[in-house]
Design a protein around this motif. Structure first.
Motif, PDB file in Angstrom:
ATOM      1  N   SER A  39     -91.022 -53.534 -66.775  1.00 44.39           N
ATOM      2  CA  SER A  39     -90.322 -52.261 -66.659  1.00 44.39           C
ATOM      3  C   SER A  39     -88.888 -52.444 -67.592  1.00 44.39           C
ATOM      4  CB  SER A  39     -89.787 -52.046 -65.095  1.00 44.39           C
ATOM      5  OG  SER A  39     -89.159 -53.085 -64.758  1.00 44.39           O
ATOM      6  N   ALA A  40     -88.145 -51.577 -67.428  1.00 41.08           N
ATOM      7  CA  ALA A  40     -86.848 -51.448 -68.096  1.00 41.08           C
ATOM      8  C   ALA A  40     -85.949 -52.525 -67.424  1.00 41.08           C
ATOM      9  CB  ALA A  40     -85.990 -50.044 -67.824  1.00 41.08           C
ATOM     10  N   ILE A  41     -86.140 -52.739 -66.120  1.00 38.37           N
ATOM     11  CA  ILE A  41     -85.245 -53.420 -65.366  1.00 38.37           C
ATOM     12  C   ILE A  41     -85.548 -55.052 -65.609  1.00 38.37           C
ATOM     13  CG2 ILE A  41     -84.684 -54.551 -62.977  1.00 38.37           C
ATOM     14  CD1 ILE A  41     -83.680 -51.628 -63.541  1.00 38.37           C
ATOM     15  N   TRP A  42     -86.924 -55.398 -65.913  1.00 36.20           N
ATOM     16  CA  TRP A  42     -87.491 -56.577 -66.422  1.00 36.20           C
ATOM     17  C   TRP A  42     -86.653 -57.088 -67.775  1.00 36.20           C
ATOM     18  CZ3 TRP A  42     -90.276 -58.844 -70.297  1.00 36.20           C
ATOM     19  CH2 TRP A  42     -90.735 -60.015 -70.320  1.00 36.20           C
ATOM     20  N   TRP A  43     -86.888 -55.967 -68.638  1.00 37.06           N
ATOM     21  CA  TRP A  43     -86.342 -56.094 -70.157  1.00 37.06           C
ATOM     22  C   TRP A  43     -84.765 -56.299 -70.036  1.00 37.06           C
ATOM     23  CZ3 TRP A  43     -89.062 -57.980 -73.771  1.00 37.06           C
ATOM     24  CH2 TRP A  43     -90.203 -57.640 -73.791  1.00 37.06           C
ATOM     25  N   GLY A  44     -83.873 -55.512 -68.921  1.00 31.55           N
ATOM     26  CA  GLY A  44     -82.841 -55.792 -68.744  1.00 31.55           C
ATOM     27  C   GLY A  44     -82.346 -57.142 -68.560  1.00 31.55           C
ATOM     28  N   ALA A  45     -83.198 -57.991 -67.403  1.00 31.94           N
ATOM     29  CA  ALA A  45     -83.011 -59.334 -67.185  1.00 31.94           C
ATOM     30  C   ALA A  45     -83.264 -60.258 -68.517  1.00 31.94           C
ATOM     31  CB  ALA A  45     -84.079 -59.650 -65.983  1.00 31.94           C
ATOM     32  N   ALA A  94     -81.315 -59.793 -61.447  1.00 31.04           N
ATOM     33  CA  ALA A  94     -82.340 -60.600 -60.655  1.00 31.04           C
ATOM     34  C   ALA A  94     -82.300 -60.303 -59.113  1.00 31.04           C
ATOM     35  CB  ALA A  94     -82.251 -61.939 -60.725  1.00 31.04           C
ATOM     36  N   ILE A  95     -81.019 -60.178 -58.515  1.00 30.81           N
ATOM     37  CA  ILE A  95     -80.887 -60.055 -57.153  1.00 30.81           C
ATOM     38  C   ILE A  95     -81.712 -58.470 -56.830  1.00 30.81           C
ATOM     39  CG2 ILE A  95     -79.360 -59.406 -55.344  1.00 30.81           C
ATOM     40  CD1 ILE A  95     -77.544 -61.751 -56.495  1.00 30.81           C
ATOM     41  N   ALA A  96     -81.307 -57.590 -57.773  1.00 31.59           N
ATOM     42  CA  ALA A  96     -81.984 -56.284 -57.493  1.00 31.59           C
ATOM     43  C   ALA A  96     -83.304 -56.403 -57.773  1.00 31.59           C
ATOM     44  CB  ALA A  96     -81.299 -55.294 -58.666  1.00 31.59           C
ATOM     45  N   GLY A  97     -84.031 -57.192 -58.698  1.00 25.43           N
ATOM     46  CA  GLY A  97     -85.216 -57.425 -58.603  1.00 25.43           C
ATOM     47  C   GLY A  97     -86.113 -58.185 -57.415  1.00 25.43           C
ATOM     48  N   ALA A  98     -85.254 -58.874 -56.911  1.00 20.24           N
ATOM     49  CA  ALA A  98     -85.853 -59.526 -55.662  1.00 20.24           C
ATOM     50  C   ALA A  98     -85.768 -58.727 -54.327  1.00 20.24           C
ATOM     51  CB  ALA A  98     -85.058 -60.977 -55.384  1.00 20.24           C
ATOM     52  N   ALA A  99     -84.774 -57.836 -54.527  1.00 17.18           N
ATOM     53  CA  ALA A  99     -84.734 -56.684 -53.340  1.00 17.18           C
ATOM     54  C   ALA A  99     -85.910 -55.821 -53.571  1.00 17.18           C
ATOM     55  CB  ALA A  99     -83.273 -56.234 -53.389  1.00 17.18           C
ATOM     56  N   ARG A 100     -86.059 -55.316 -54.715  1.00 20.43           N
ATOM     57  CA  ARG A 100     -87.071 -54.185 -54.831  1.00 20.43           C
ATOM     58  C   ARG A 100     -88.147 -54.851 -56.038  1.00 20.43           C
ATOM     59  NH1 ARG A 100     -86.552 -49.492 -51.716  1.00 20.43           N
ATOM     60  NH2 ARG A 100     -84.788 -49.390 -50.800  1.00 20.43           N
ATOM     61  N   PRO A 101     -88.926 -55.594 -55.670  1.00 27.12           N
ATOM     62  CA  PRO A 101     -89.890 -55.922 -56.780  1.00 27.12           C
ATOM     63  C   PRO A 101     -90.852 -54.896 -57.280  1.00 27.12           C
ATOM     64  CG  PRO A 101     -90.440 -57.270 -54.748  1.00 27.12           C
ATOM     65  CD  PRO A 101     -89.296 -56.297 -54.567  1.00 27.12           C
ATOM     66  N   GLU A 102     -91.199 -54.101 -56.384  1.00 28.59           N
ATOM     67  CA  GLU A 102     -92.186 -52.987 -56.955  1.00 28.59           C
ATOM     68  C   GLU A 102     -91.187 -52.043 -57.818  1.00 28.59           C
ATOM     69  OE1 GLU A 102     -89.683 -51.777 -53.441  1.00 28.59           O
ATOM     70  OE2 GLU A 102     -90.889 -53.514 -53.557  1.00 28.59           O
ATOM     71  N   TRP A 103     -90.076 -51.910 -57.672  1.00 32.06           N
ATOM     72  CA  TRP A 103     -89.344 -51.156 -58.521  1.00 32.06           C
ATOM     73  C   TRP A 103     -88.941 -51.887 -59.795  1.00 32.06           C
ATOM     74  CZ3 TRP A 103     -83.889 -51.844 -59.412  1.00 32.06           C
ATOM     75  CH2 TRP A 103     -83.170 -50.917 -59.935  1.00 32.06           C
ATOM     76  N   ALA A 104     -88.614 -53.146 -59.977  1.00 35.02           N
ATOM     77  CA  ALA A 104     -88.253 -53.895 -60.948  1.00 35.02           C
ATOM     78  C   ALA A 104     -89.403 -54.663 -61.878  1.00 35.02           C
ATOM     79  CB  ALA A 104     -87.379 -55.001 -60.429  1.00 35.02           C
ATOM     80  N   GLY A 105     -90.577 -54.508 -61.288  1.00 32.70           N
ATOM     81  CA  GLY A 105     -91.560 -54.992 -62.252  1.00 32.70           C
ATOM     82  C   GLY A 105     -91.577 -56.429 -62.219  1.00 32.70           C
ATOM     83  N   GLY A 106     -92.065 -56.971 -63.061  1.00 33.19           N
ATOM     84  CA  GLY A 106     -92.039 -58.546 -63.303  1.00 33.19           C
ATOM     85  C   GLY A 106     -92.752 -58.940 -64.630  1.00 33.19           C
TER      86      GLY A 106
END
Length: 87
Positions: free
Chosen positions: A68-74, A51-63
């Motif tokens: 995205s893969a990051i979102w599914w990881g969360a 979630a910290i990585a997602g907050a730092a780079r929301p365009e990369w992490a998706g929502g």
């Protein structure tokens, strides 16, 4: 830094993960190391880091609207922490 709905989502998820991590760390300190509470702590910490990585780079992490893969990881980390809690 703009507080977009996507970034707000990741910040809220990071807050949830951080509070759960603190709660499980206290449980480990009080009760000791048991597989269930250590697994729940690890899942909560993983959720917090993602979630910290997602907050730092929301365009990369998706929502929630762009999964995205990051979102599914969360989502997976949250599910793993929940399952560990129930075991």
């Amino acid at each position: 830094m703009e507080l977009s709905p996507r970034r707000t989502f990741w910040l809220a998820l990071a807050w949830l993960g951080a509070t759960q991590s603190l709660s499980w760390a206290v449980a480990v300190a009080r009760v000791g190391i048991w597989p269930g509470n250590v697994a729940a702590l690890a899942g909560s910490l993983l959720l917090t880091l993602i979630a910290i990585a997602g907050a730092a780079r929301p365009e990369w992490a998706g929502g929630p609207e762009q999964r995205s893969a990051i979102w599914w990881g969360a989502v997976g980390a949250a599910a793993a922490g929940t399952v560990a809690l129930l075991i």
